[in-house]
Design an enzyme around this catalytic site. Structure first.
Site, PDB file in Angstrom:
ATOM      1  N   TRP A  93      -8.388 -14.120 -30.186  1.00 55.76           N
ATOM      2  CA  TRP A  93      -8.437 -14.428 -28.762  1.00 55.76           C
ATOM      3  C   TRP A  93      -7.586 -15.645 -28.464  1.00 55.76           C
ATOM      4  CZ3 TRP A  93     -14.168 -16.117 -27.278  1.00 55.76           C
ATOM      5  CH2 TRP A  93     -14.591 -17.130 -28.123  1.00 55.76           C
TER       6      TRP A  93
ATOM      7  N   HIS B 287      -2.280 -17.461   1.143  1.00 55.82           N
ATOM      8  CA  HIS B 287      -1.116 -18.016   0.437  1.00 55.82           C
ATOM      9  C   HIS B 287      -0.190 -18.744   1.413  1.00 55.82           C
ATOM     10  CE1 HIS B 287       2.125 -18.599  -2.306  1.00 55.82           C
ATOM     11  NE2 HIS B 287       2.873 -17.593  -1.920  1.00 55.82           N
TER      12      HIS B 287
HETATM   13 MN    MN Z   1       3.528 -14.778  -4.594  1.00 52.76          MN
END
Ligand code: MN
Length: 262
Positions: A64, A82
């Site tokens: 991992w 965003h």
């Molecule tokens: Mn983006």
């Protein structure tokens, strides 16, 4: 057909490959380029993977790694928050978006010839109208995918196509995105390049029109897609489920498309 029978039919047709699952995702690696902003702004981090153990003294039976990256790394999803225009869109971060929004029909607009001829090709509303005249109207709530051929450049400098004045990659002008949002009620806009906007997207009014107009209207972006050449113009179903990051503005994800082959 009942809904239950539809689902049963779907899985059996996927098993027989009558419905093909096409992977639209690039591999996340430290080498995959991220967006470079003008130097006065803070920059985003590329993908990083630190192995914890790999069947060794640090963990004899398991392998991992810890991973880290910007939310907008590799093949990724842009949520409304965003962009500043989408900051007040209700449930506009990746953890709060309705999961049903992630699944929708695809409309694939092939502009590979235009983009091969001009890396700064600007998609306009008129281009889309002309494309629809030859291909048919984009259905409501589609993932509209802008096929530029750019995925073939991944792994070369021609992918970001950086020059002294920034990136030179194709993208839409404000009229194209306004048309897709207002006239076609698109679910989102997907591209092969790093941003939904052109490399020179700052020159438009508003700057970065895809981000500005899509996210201000609660629509989504998909970036760094590949294998768009394996999709029909209409009829594929795109599944694009971002990670459930608290307050997340976007996330890397595995984008798949279901395509009827028979
Ligand atoms: Mn983006």
């Amino acid at each position: 057909m009942s809904s239950a029978a539809t689902l049963e039919n779907l899985v059996s047709q996927i098993a027989s490959n009558a419905i093909e699952v096409v992977d639209l995702t690039n591999t996340l690696s430290p080498d995959f380029p991220v967006l470079t902003l003008p130097e006065e702004f803070a920059q985003c981090a590329p993908f990083k993977r630190d192995v914890i153990s790999h069947y060794d003294d640090k963990g004899p039976m398991w392998s991992w790694a810890n991973i880290s990256m910007n939310e907008h790394t590799g093949t990724h999803f842009d949520a409304p928050v965003h962009w500043v225009t989408g900051k007040d869109v209700p449930d506009g971060s990746v953890d709060t978006l309705p999961a049903s929004d992630f699944v929708g029909p695809a409309a694939v607009m092939d502009f590979t010839a235009e983009c091969a001829a001009d890396p700064d090709f600007v998609l306009t509303a008129q281009h889309i109208r002309d494309w629809e005249a030859g291909n048919g109207q984009i259905p409501p709530q589609s993932w509209v995918l802008f096929h530029t051929g750019w995925a073939a450049r991944v792994g070369t400098d021609a992918y970001t196509n950086m020059r002294e004045d920034g990136a030179h990659t194709p993208g839409p002008d404000p009229s194209a995105i306004e048309f897709l949002v207002n006239e076609r009620d698109c679910r989102g806009f997907g591209v092969e390049t790093i941003g939904t906007d052109a490399g020179q997207g700052h020159v438009f009014d508003p700057p970065y029109p895809a981000h500005n107009i899509l996210h201000g209207n609660g629509r989504y972006g998909l970036q760094c897609l590949r294998n768009l050449d394996k999709l029909p113009t209409f009829g594929a179903v795109v599944v694009a489920s971002p990670l459930k990051i608290e307050d997340g503005s976007g996330s890397p994800l595995r984008v798949i498309a279901l395509v009827a082959r028979s």
